[in-house]
Write an enzyme that holds these catalytic residues in place. Structure first.
Site, PDB file in Angstrom:
ATOM      1  N   ARG A  84       0.813  -1.208   0.000  1.00  0.00           N
ATOM      2  CA  ARG A  84       0.000   0.000   0.000  1.00  0.00           C
ATOM      3  C   ARG A  84       0.850   1.264   0.000  1.00  0.00           C
ATOM      4  O   ARG A  84       0.528   2.230  -0.696  1.00  0.00           O
ATOM      5  CB  ARG A  84      -0.954  -0.019   1.200  1.00  0.00           C
ATOM      6  CG  ARG A  84      -1.845   1.202   1.352  1.00  0.00           C
ATOM      7  CD  ARG A  84      -2.475   1.683   0.048  1.00  0.00           C
ATOM      8  NE  ARG A  84      -3.152   0.629  -0.684  1.00  0.00           N
ATOM      9  CZ  ARG A  84      -3.480   0.715  -1.964  1.00  0.00           C
ATOM     10  NH1 ARG A  84      -3.173   1.801  -2.659  1.00  0.00           N
ATOM     11  NH2 ARG A  84      -4.092  -0.289  -2.567  1.00  0.00           N
ATOM     12  N   LYS A 124       1.005  25.122  -5.028  1.00  0.00           N
ATOM     13  CA  LYS A 124      -0.156  24.496  -4.381  1.00  0.00           C
ATOM     14  C   LYS A 124       0.024  22.982  -4.387  1.00  0.00           C
ATOM     15  O   LYS A 124      -0.686  22.239  -5.073  1.00  0.00           O
ATOM     16  CB  LYS A 124      -1.443  24.900  -5.097  1.00  0.00           C
ATOM     17  CG  LYS A 124      -1.710  26.411  -5.025  1.00  0.00           C
ATOM     18  CD  LYS A 124      -2.908  26.798  -5.867  1.00  0.00           C
ATOM     19  CE  LYS A 124      -3.124  28.309  -5.850  1.00  0.00           C
ATOM     20  NZ  LYS A 124      -4.228  28.734  -6.736  1.00  0.00           N
ATOM     21  N   LYS A 162       2.676  39.582  -6.274  1.00  0.00           N
ATOM     22  CA  LYS A 162       1.230  39.411  -6.397  1.00  0.00           C
ATOM     23  C   LYS A 162       0.500  40.685  -5.973  1.00  0.00           C
ATOM     24  O   LYS A 162       1.134  41.676  -5.605  1.00  0.00           O
ATOM     25  CB  LYS A 162       0.787  38.202  -5.569  1.00  0.00           C
ATOM     26  CG  LYS A 162       1.371  36.884  -6.091  1.00  0.00           C
ATOM     27  CD  LYS A 162       1.026  35.720  -5.207  1.00  0.00           C
ATOM     28  CE  LYS A 162      -0.452  35.392  -5.283  1.00  0.00           C
ATOM     29  NZ  LYS A 162      -0.859  34.876  -6.609  1.00  0.00           N
ATOM     30  N   GLU A 220       2.552  39.577 -11.238  1.00  0.00           N
ATOM     31  CA  GLU A 220       1.150  39.252 -11.498  1.00  0.00           C
ATOM     32  C   GLU A 220       0.358  40.529 -11.743  1.00  0.00           C
ATOM     33  O   GLU A 220       0.450  41.480 -10.966  1.00  0.00           O
ATOM     34  CB  GLU A 220       0.559  38.491 -10.312  1.00  0.00           C
ATOM     35  CG  GLU A 220      -0.920  38.156 -10.480  1.00  0.00           C
ATOM     36  CD  GLU A 220      -1.502  37.507  -9.236  1.00  0.00           C
ATOM     37  OE1 GLU A 220      -1.273  36.307  -9.044  1.00  0.00           O
ATOM     38  OE2 GLU A 220      -2.163  38.231  -8.454  1.00  0.00           O
ATOM     39  N   ASP A 259      -3.577  37.364 -14.740  1.00  0.00           N
ATOM     40  CA  ASP A 259      -4.492  36.667 -13.853  1.00  0.00           C
ATOM     41  C   ASP A 259      -5.958  36.894 -14.235  1.00  0.00           C
ATOM     42  O   ASP A 259      -6.417  38.031 -14.337  1.00  0.00           O
ATOM     43  CB  ASP A 259      -4.263  37.135 -12.413  1.00  0.00           C
ATOM     44  CG  ASP A 259      -5.024  36.299 -11.402  1.00  0.00           C
ATOM     45  OD1 ASP A 259      -5.066  35.070 -11.577  1.00  0.00           O
ATOM     46  OD2 ASP A 259      -5.563  36.874 -10.444  1.00  0.00           O
TER      47      ASP A 259
END
Length: 295
Positions: free
Chosen positions: A113, A148, A180, A210, A231
């Site tokens: 597993r 992410k 950002k 961004e 974006d």
């Protein structure tokens, strides 16, 4: 090459992977030995099992799977012979044999597993990446991952993206800058934020800016940015920004991000952007269905 050498050749740290594998094995063995296998199988019984694809996809993590088997066997004081049929990056169909392992059956089943969890997860990332890249065929755009990622699996997931034909974004917070909206708000403007990064860390650090409007893209280009993330822009606005970059006389790369889907990938790629950023490659990829079958 053995599995450690293969990891090193792929740019991965074998010691970090070893640590991950040992922690993953410990999750299964935390509460004691494998009671089911111990009760049903003679410890001396030997056999061979095959890892087989149950669904179509692309492989990633085969050397890690080999590492799981080898490390568990060493800890258990037994030997397992592993033979790889298909390397990372291979396309599989249902029934494709990925690798075979021979030795004491209890050791094979106890490690099963953990081995499949890692192999299926990474192959799922590679498979989804391959689907995105296929949707953009006929263009020069490449699909890129993001940060992410599943905690603790970043390097392996980003490796799986490469196995699927994609390319990596920054690995962490220190190897590249990504300015950002919150950075822009704090600095006062796109140009001020870009200049602050350059003044602090010099011209060698990769810097991406961004933006979410055409005017911000124009400002970023004028400030000297050579990589701009567009974006949540519709295709017509993406084309406008790409045209601004080309008109600047400099080589400016563009990355589309936000609100993207496999269905829209071809249309977005056709706008002339260089990259499409897809967080789902790592945070939402379905696992590739692979199983272990005793002969």
């Amino acid at each position: 090459m053995n599995w450690r050498e293969q990891l090193g050749a792929a740019g991965l740290d074998p010691e970090q992977v070893t640590d991950l594998v040992r922690r993953a094995l410990a999750e299964d063995l935390k509460y004691g030995l494998d009671v089911t296998t111990t009760a049903t199988i003679d410890p001396a019984q030997r056999g061979t099992a095959d890892v087989v694809a149950r669904a179509p996809g692309r492989l990633a993590g085969v050397p890690v799977a080999c590492g799981v088997l080898e490390l568990f066997a060493a800890d258990a004081g037994v030997h397992l012979d592993v033979e790889v049929q298909l390397p990372d990056g291979s396309v599989v169909e249902p029934g494709s044999s990925v690798l075979s392992v021979s030795g004491p059956i209890p050791a094979i089943l106890t490690a099963e597993r953990t081995m499949l969890n890692i192999l299926c997860q990474l192959s799922g990332v590679a498979t989804l990446t391959g689907r995105w890249q296929e949707e953009m065929s006929g263009t020069t755009a490449r699909v890129r991952d993001t940060r992410k990622t599943v905690p603790g699996l970043r390097e392996l997931q980003k490796y799986a993206v490469r196995c699927g034909g994609g390319v990596n974004h920054r690995m962490g917070l220190g190897d590249a800058a990504l300015i950002k909206d919150n950075h822009v708000a704090a600095a006062g403007s796109v140009a001020a934020a870009y200049r602050a990064v350059r003044d602090r860390f010099g011209d060698d650090l990769p810097v991406e800016v961004e933006v979410d409007t055409t005017d911000q893209a124009r400002e970023a280009i004028a400030a000297g940015a050579d990589l701009i993330l567009l974006d949540n822009m519709p295709p017509h606005q993406l084309r406008e920004c790409v045209a601004l970059g080309r008109a600047s006389g400099r080589k400016v790369l563009f990355e589309a991000s936000g609100g993207l889907s496999l269905e829209s990938a071809a249309e977005v790629a056709a706008t002339g952007v260089d990259y499409i950023a897809v967080g789902a490659l790592t945070h939402s990829a379905p696992v590739l269905d692979l199983g272990l079958d005793l002969r």
